[in-house]
Design a protein around this motif. Structure first.
Motif, PDB file in Angstrom:
ATOM      1  N   ALA A 111       0.827  -1.207   0.000  1.00 26.27           N
ATOM      2  CA  ALA A 111       0.000   0.000   0.000  1.00 26.27           C
ATOM      3  C   ALA A 111       0.863   1.260   0.000  1.00 26.27           C
ATOM      4  N   LEU A 112       1.956   1.249   0.766  1.00 28.32           N
ATOM      5  CA  LEU A 112       2.884   2.380   0.770  1.00 28.32           C
ATOM      6  C   LEU A 112       3.439   2.625  -0.635  1.00 28.32           C
ATOM      7  N   GLU A 113       3.840   1.555  -1.299  1.00 26.74           N
ATOM      8  CA  GLU A 113       4.399   1.709  -2.641  1.00 26.74           C
ATOM      9  C   GLU A 113       3.323   2.168  -3.627  1.00 26.74           C
ATOM     10  N   ARG A 114       2.112   1.672  -3.473  1.00 30.37           N
ATOM     11  CA  ARG A 114       1.015   2.147  -4.317  1.00 30.37           C
ATOM     12  C   ARG A 114       0.890   3.661  -4.191  1.00 30.37           C
ATOM     13  N   ARG A 115       0.887   4.164  -2.967  1.00 27.85           N
ATOM     14  CA  ARG A 115       0.741   5.607  -2.760  1.00 27.85           C
ATOM     15  C   ARG A 115       1.928   6.383  -3.344  1.00 27.85           C
ATOM     16  N   LEU A 116       3.124   5.846  -3.232  1.00 28.01           N
ATOM     17  CA  LEU A 116       4.289   6.523  -3.815  1.00 28.01           C
ATOM     18  C   LEU A 116       4.180   6.577  -5.338  1.00 28.01           C
ATOM     19  N   TYR A 117       3.738   5.495  -5.946  1.00 27.16           N
ATOM     20  CA  TYR A 117       3.595   5.473  -7.404  1.00 27.16           C
ATOM     21  C   TYR A 117       2.464   6.399  -7.846  1.00 27.16           C
ATOM     22  N   GLU A 118       1.397   6.455  -7.065  1.00 27.27           N
ATOM     23  CA  GLU A 118       0.317   7.389  -7.385  1.00 27.27           C
ATOM     24  C   GLU A 118       0.792   8.844  -7.303  1.00 27.27           C
ATOM     25  N   ALA A 119       1.812   9.083  -6.455  1.00 27.04           N
ATOM     26  CA  ALA A 119       2.341  10.436  -6.295  1.00 27.04           C
ATOM     27  C   ALA A 119       3.362  10.798  -7.366  1.00 27.04           C
ATOM     28  N   GLY A 120       3.675   9.859  -8.263  1.00 27.44           N
ATOM     29  CA  GLY A 120       4.532  10.194  -9.387  1.00 27.44           C
ATOM     30  C   GLY A 120       5.777   9.361  -9.573  1.00 27.44           C
ATOM     31  N   LEU A 121       6.138   8.547  -8.580  1.00 25.16           N
ATOM     32  CA  LEU A 121       7.301   7.683  -8.757  1.00 25.16           C
ATOM     33  C   LEU A 121       6.941   6.480  -9.624  1.00 25.16           C
ATOM     34  N   THR A 122       7.982   5.792 -10.115  1.00 28.29           N
ATOM     35  CA  THR A 122       7.808   4.538 -10.842  1.00 28.29           C
ATOM     36  C   THR A 122       8.771   3.512 -10.256  1.00 28.29           C
ATOM     37  N   PRO A 123       8.540   2.231 -10.498  1.00 27.87           N
ATOM     38  CA  PRO A 123       9.496   1.231 -10.001  1.00 27.87           C
ATOM     39  C   PRO A 123      10.924   1.496 -10.456  1.00 27.87           C
ATOM     40  N   ALA A 124      11.096   2.103 -11.613  1.00 33.50           N
ATOM     41  CA  ALA A 124      12.455   2.402 -12.097  1.00 33.50           C
ATOM     42  C   ALA A 124      13.159   3.451 -11.246  1.00 33.50           C
ATOM     43  N   ASP A 125      12.400   4.202 -10.442  1.00 32.80           N
ATOM     44  CA  ASP A 125      12.986   5.250  -9.591  1.00 32.80           C
ATOM     45  C   ASP A 125      13.516   4.709  -8.268  1.00 32.80           C
ATOM     46  N   LYS A 126      13.236   3.468  -7.945  1.00 34.96           N
ATOM     47  CA  LYS A 126      13.522   2.981  -6.596  1.00 34.96           C
ATOM     48  C   LYS A 126      15.000   3.119  -6.219  1.00 34.96           C
ATOM     49  N   SER A 127      15.883   2.710  -7.096  1.00 33.40           N
ATOM     50  CA  SER A 127      17.304   2.666  -6.723  1.00 33.40           C
ATOM     51  C   SER A 127      17.911   4.043  -6.508  1.00 33.40           C
ATOM     52  N   SER A 128      17.275   5.084  -7.008  1.00 32.08           N
ATOM     53  CA  SER A 128      17.803   6.443  -6.850  1.00 32.08           C
ATOM     54  C   SER A 128      16.983   7.287  -5.877  1.00 32.08           C
ATOM     55  N   THR A 129      16.000   6.680  -5.236  1.00 28.19           N
ATOM     56  CA  THR A 129      15.096   7.418  -4.354  1.00 28.19           C
ATOM     57  C   THR A 129      15.240   6.962  -2.909  1.00 28.19           C
ATOM     58  N   GLY A 130      15.444   7.929  -2.029  1.00 21.85           N
ATOM     59  CA  GLY A 130      15.400   7.656  -0.598  1.00 21.85           C
ATOM     60  C   GLY A 130      14.002   7.929  -0.070  1.00 21.85           C
ATOM     61  N   VAL A 131      13.532   7.066   0.829  1.00 21.61           N
ATOM     62  CA  VAL A 131      12.164   7.165   1.333  1.00 21.61           C
ATOM     63  C   VAL A 131      12.180   7.396   2.837  1.00 21.61           C
ATOM     64  N   VAL A 132      11.381   8.353   3.269  1.00 17.87           N
ATOM     65  CA  VAL A 132      11.129   8.559   4.692  1.00 17.87           C
ATOM     66  C   VAL A 132       9.832   7.842   5.047  1.00 17.87           C
ATOM     67  N   LEU A 133       9.940   6.855   5.920  1.00 18.25           N
ATOM     68  CA  LEU A 133       8.763   6.145   6.426  1.00 18.25           C
ATOM     69  C   LEU A 133       8.272   6.928   7.637  1.00 18.25           C
ATOM     70  N   ALA A 134       7.282   7.766   7.415  1.00 13.97           N
ATOM     71  CA  ALA A 134       6.873   8.746   8.421  1.00 13.97           C
ATOM     72  C   ALA A 134       5.628   8.276   9.167  1.00 13.97           C
ATOM     73  N   SER A 135       5.793   7.953  10.440  1.00 13.99           N
ATOM     74  CA  SER A 135       4.666   7.482  11.240  1.00 13.99           C
ATOM     75  C   SER A 135       4.245   8.549  12.242  1.00 13.99           C
ATOM     76  N   ALA A 136       3.116   8.315  12.892  1.00 13.21           N
ATOM     77  CA  ALA A 136       2.602   9.286  13.857  1.00 13.21           C
ATOM     78  C   ALA A 136       3.502   9.397  15.073  1.00 13.21           C
ATOM     79  N   GLY A 137       4.125   8.282  15.461  1.00 15.18           N
ATOM     80  CA  GLY A 137       4.971   8.279  16.647  1.00 15.18           C
ATOM     81  C   GLY A 137       4.250   7.693  17.840  1.00 15.18           C
ATOM     82  N   SER A 138       5.015   7.293  18.859  1.00 16.90           N
ATOM     83  CA  SER A 138       4.442   6.659  20.038  1.00 16.90           C
ATOM     84  C   SER A 138       5.441   6.728  21.183  1.00 16.90           C
ATOM     85  N   THR A 139       4.936   6.707  22.395  1.00 13.64           N
ATOM     86  CA  THR A 139       5.811   6.594  23.559  1.00 13.64           C
ATOM     87  C   THR A 139       6.118   5.135  23.885  1.00 13.64           C
TER      88      THR A 139
END
Length: 246
Positions: A111-139
């Motif tokens: 699902a994360l990758e689906r959203r990234l591709y919907e935002a404009g990336l393609t599988p060919a971009d993976k090796s040159s793209t750094g991803v921030v996995l941004a969560s809400a956070g927790s104690t």
């Protein structure tokens, strides 16, 4: 007569109307995938119907079996304390199984990758793209460790790098992880919100993504998330059916 346990999706709730709208869209997706399954939604706070109200209504109708599914990505305080406390107050006639939280799961990565591709990336971009996995956070240290482990595992699928970030309660923040990936030399930086619905903390993630090249949408009603809800429901209902002699 439908003898399947009712699926009760338990969402946190929010003052932000986008939250409930997204939860309801996800539930509609689940219903579309499993037309014969009764799916109800209850909120812990801010929105109606409340979890307690739904449980009382189900009991009044004569429902016996319920699978309560936390709409949560990690096993933090809500899953460990809030939801069990609410379920203990349910009408005695109900037999309730609490399903596992949604994460971690390969379906969430999809699902994360689906959203990234919907935002404009393609599988060919993976090796040159750094991803921030941004969560809400927790104690909760367990929840933080799970996010970090997901980032490590996701990196092995071909991305230039993956770094965890948190909107609250833990570090680094999204903007810090974006800068780290820039310094690492990734050609582009994308932010993937590891959150289910819009709200205050997802908005904070979006502000922190100002320096990134790509900001994906929240997971929301992605079909992979809907399939995951059904998988968690299926795993939770098996002990109930065994207990009934099925």
């Amino acid at each position: 007569m439908n003898t399947q346990p009712v699926l009760l999706v338990i969402a946190h709730g929010s003052r932000d109307p986008r939250h409930a709208a997204t939860v309801h869209a996800l539930v509609r997706q689940v219903r579309a995938m499993r037309p014969g399954l009764r799916v109800e939604t209850g909120f812990l706070d801010f929105n109606v119907p409340s979890v307690q109200g739904v449980l009382e209504s189900l009991a009044a109708e004569g429902v016996r079996d319920v699978v309560a599914l936390p709409l949560l990505l990690t096993r933090a305080f809500h899953a460990k304390a809030d939801i069990p406390a609410v379920l203990r107050e349910a009408p005695a006639r109900l037999r309730i199984r609490q399903a596992d939280v949604l994460g971690p799961s390969p379906l969430l990565i999809a699902a994360l990758e689906r959203r990234l591709y919907e935002a404009g990336l393609t599988p060919a971009d993976k090796s040159s793209t750094g991803v921030v996995l941004a969560s809400a956070g927790s104690t909760d240290p367990e929840a933080i460790a799970v996010i970090a482990e997901i980032a490590r595992e996701w990196r092995h699928t071909g991305w230039c790098a993956v770094r965890p970030a948190f909107a609250s309660a833990a570090l680094p923040r999204t903007e810090d992880a974006v800068r780290e990936l820039r310094d690492l030399g990734c050609a582009r930086v994308a932010v993937a919100p590891y959150v289910l619905a819009p709200g205050r903390l997802p908005d904070r993630i979006a502000r922190g993504a100002a320096g990134a090249d790509v900001l994906a949408d929240v997971l929301g009603a992605a079909p992979e998330v809907a399939r995951l809800l059904l998988a968690r429901y299926g795993a939770a209902r098996r002990p109930v059916l065994t207990a009934l002699g099925a």
